[in-house]
Design a protein around this motif. Structure first.
Motif, PDB file in Angstrom:
ATOM      1  N   THR A 103       0.725  -0.968   0.292  1.00 56.36           N
ATOM      2  CA  THR A 103       0.187   0.299   0.209  1.00 56.36           C
ATOM      3  C   THR A 103       0.993   1.079  -0.118  1.00 56.36           C
ATOM      4  O   THR A 103       2.042   1.289   0.325  1.00 56.36           O
ATOM      5  N   PRO A 104       0.298   2.550  -0.342  1.00 54.25           N
ATOM      6  CA  PRO A 104       1.094   3.825  -0.297  1.00 54.25           C
ATOM      7  C   PRO A 104       1.576   3.763   1.090  1.00 54.25           C
ATOM      8  O   PRO A 104       2.897   4.265   0.888  1.00 54.25           O
ATOM      9  N   LYS A 105       0.714   3.775   2.273  1.00 55.35           N
ATOM     10  CA  LYS A 105       1.279   4.008   3.209  1.00 55.35           C
ATOM     11  C   LYS A 105       2.508   2.860   3.929  1.00 55.35           C
ATOM     12  O   LYS A 105       3.592   3.154   4.317  1.00 55.35           O
ATOM     13  N   CYS A 106       2.684   1.809   3.828  1.00 56.62           N
ATOM     14  CA  CYS A 106       3.273   0.881   3.430  1.00 56.62           C
ATOM     15  C   CYS A 106       4.629   1.148   3.409  1.00 56.62           C
ATOM     16  O   CYS A 106       6.189   0.961   3.462  1.00 56.62           O
ATOM     17  N   LYS A 107       4.280   1.456   1.881  1.00 59.08           N
ATOM     18  CA  LYS A 107       5.775   2.509   1.460  1.00 59.08           C
ATOM     19  C   LYS A 107       6.401   3.023   1.434  1.00 59.08           C
ATOM     20  O   LYS A 107       7.369   2.987   2.443  1.00 59.08           O
ATOM     21  N   GLY A 108       5.975   4.306   2.406  1.00 61.56           N
ATOM     22  CA  GLY A 108       6.568   5.085   3.329  1.00 61.56           C
ATOM     23  C   GLY A 108       6.878   4.164   4.586  1.00 61.56           C
ATOM     24  O   GLY A 108       8.240   4.521   5.291  1.00 61.56           O
ATOM     25  N   MET A 109       6.178   3.531   5.379  1.00 62.93           N
ATOM     26  CA  MET A 109       7.210   3.113   6.240  1.00 62.93           C
ATOM     27  C   MET A 109       8.164   2.242   5.665  1.00 62.93           C
ATOM     28  O   MET A 109       9.015   1.565   6.982  1.00 62.93           O
ATOM     29  N   LEU A 110       8.251   0.953   4.834  1.00 60.30           N
ATOM     30  CA  LEU A 110       9.029   0.366   4.667  1.00 60.30           C
ATOM     31  C   LEU A 110      10.832   1.775   4.369  1.00 60.30           C
ATOM     32  O   LEU A 110      11.711   1.059   4.513  1.00 60.30           O
ATOM     33  N   ILE A 111      10.448   2.429   3.697  1.00 60.26           N
ATOM     34  CA  ILE A 111      11.497   3.208   2.702  1.00 60.26           C
ATOM     35  C   ILE A 111      11.924   3.828   4.847  1.00 60.26           C
ATOM     36  O   ILE A 111      13.195   3.670   4.803  1.00 60.26           O
ATOM     37  N   ASP A 112      11.532   4.161   5.776  1.00 55.94           N
ATOM     38  CA  ASP A 112      11.261   4.858   6.735  1.00 55.94           C
ATOM     39  C   ASP A 112      12.357   3.900   8.084  1.00 55.94           C
ATOM     40  O   ASP A 112      13.551   3.981   8.997  1.00 55.94           O
TER      41      ASP A 112
END
Ligand code: FEO
Length: 395
Positions: A103-112
């Protein structure tokens, strides 16, 4: 353990963690756990669904080698938590062409969280699909099972749902599918209580959302798979939707026996009135058992001595946890003893603002309980039994 075939071209490639005894440095794992990862081969593309805890990354890599996976197109990340996503960086290193689907939100979290480079992602919207050739992956956004970024993956042609934490259980077993339903029910309920209960209303919506999927197998990322999905669906439905039962949960601490005497008296008084009681000595209890008992309970009565003008620290911890888990309780009370004063009741009630409960009169004894205290406990037992009867809470 070698890779296990689920369907021709679909494999379990996860890791079993028999010896893990604590999760998030908080949650007891009496029966270990597993990190289930699944390989799905289509006629054109290959996908890996979730990875494993980084402590067991070699197990996953060995499984992929044993299956001669030379090329991997997609790594589906249903959830960013490290027990499922933690081996993504290693997998991306091994397969430089692979993309992370999430998901778009998961993308941000995996980057972080895992420093995955931005160009390695394909962010998918709710109900979006990816074709593997003769197989299709459909992604169903399902926030809060367990974090806000979570999604489920549905393998249409094989009618397999990969829901990650949802429907999972911390249980290490060599059984690919559920064999002992009693054991899995207990483990799954413990998991629901610790992970899902705070998001009960969202869980309800997510249960509605998957109702339309024709499902032959639920393949969670912890514990055995469900080849009879009705069993776990019904269990979740009952935990998330049912009204509480005629149950009082009584967590307590006693330092010199006064509070214990009151607890024992109240347990007996409630039992005499037909109320089921679950009593937990917080000095020794498994906190997961306490969480499970809160799934069904209508009332919590907390027992504590007064220490340094407030509740015992173990009781404060349990109250904080109960507040965070947001069980569907309707009533609460406090009993206990003190020697010279304090603000135990105010402090404890102040720790549980999330519990939308009616507070019944507390019973505090000065020193060892006496006749008037036992009368007050009888009165509390009467009130609880009466309230439970009025609400028709089932047994
Ligand atoms: Fe099993 Fe929320 O990770």
């Amino acid at each position: 353990m070698k890779p296990r075939e689920v369907r021709p071209g679909v494999y379990w490639v996860g890791a079993i963690d028999w010896d893990r005894r604590l999760f998030d440095s908080l949650i007891p794992l009496p029966d270990g756990t597993s990190y289930n990862s699944y390989l799905v081969r289509g006629s054109e593309k290959t996908a890996l669904i979730d990875t494993v805890d980084p402590t067991m990354e070699e197990v996953l890599i060995n499984h992929l080698n044993q299956l001669d996976v030379g090329n991997l197109d997609y790594v589906v990340a249903n959830h960013a938590e490290q027990d499922h996503a933690g081996t993504i960086p290693r997998v991306l290193e091994k397969y430089p062409q692979a993309k992370v689907v999430c998901t778009p939100k998961c993308k941000g979290m995996l980057i972080d969280l895992l420093l995955v480079p931005e160009e390695r992602f394909i962010a998918v919207e709710d109900k979006e699909t990816i074709s593997l050739g003769h197989r299709t992956l459909e992604f169903i956004h399902a926030p809060w099972v367990h974090w806000p970024e979570t999604m489920l993956t549905y393998l249409r042609e094989d009618r397999i749902l990969f829901p990650c934490d949802f429907f999972g259980s911390h249980l290490a077993t060599t059984d690919l599918y559920v064999t002992d339903e009693g054991q899995v029910y207990e483990a799954a309920k413990r998991y629901y209580a610790e992970i899902m209960m705070p998001f009960r209303t969202t869980i309800q919506k997510n249960l509605e959302k998957v109702r339309d999927c024709a499902i032959d197998i639920i393949a969670p990322s912890h514990g055995p798979m469900h080849d009879k999905p009705d069993f776990i669906m019904k269990a979740y439905h009952s935990w998330a939707f049912d009204e509480p039962k005629n149950i009082v949960v009584l967590p307590y601490i006693s330092m010199h026996g006064s509070t214990r005497k009151m607890v024992e008296y109240l347990v007996e008084a409630l039992a005499q009135r037909g109320v089921t009681v679950k009593q937990f000595d917080l000095a020794v209890t498994d906190i997961g058992k306490l969480a499970m008992s809160l799934v069904d309970a209508a009332t919590v009565v907390i027992g504590t001595p007064t220490v340094l003008a407030g509740p015992h620290p173990n009781v404060a911890y349990a109250a904080f946890l109960a507040n965070a888990l947001r069980p569907n309780l309707k009533f609460a009370s406090i009993i206990g003893s003190y020697s010279w004063g304090g603000r135990t009741v105010e402090q404890l009630t102040g720790m549980m603002p999330n519990l939308k409960v009616e507070l019944m009169d507390p019973v505090l004894s000065k020193g060892f309980p006496k006749e008037a205290d036992f009368k007050a406990l009888d009165s509390l037992a009467n009130t609880i039994a009466q309230k439970h009867k009025e609400h028709h809470f089932p047994q």
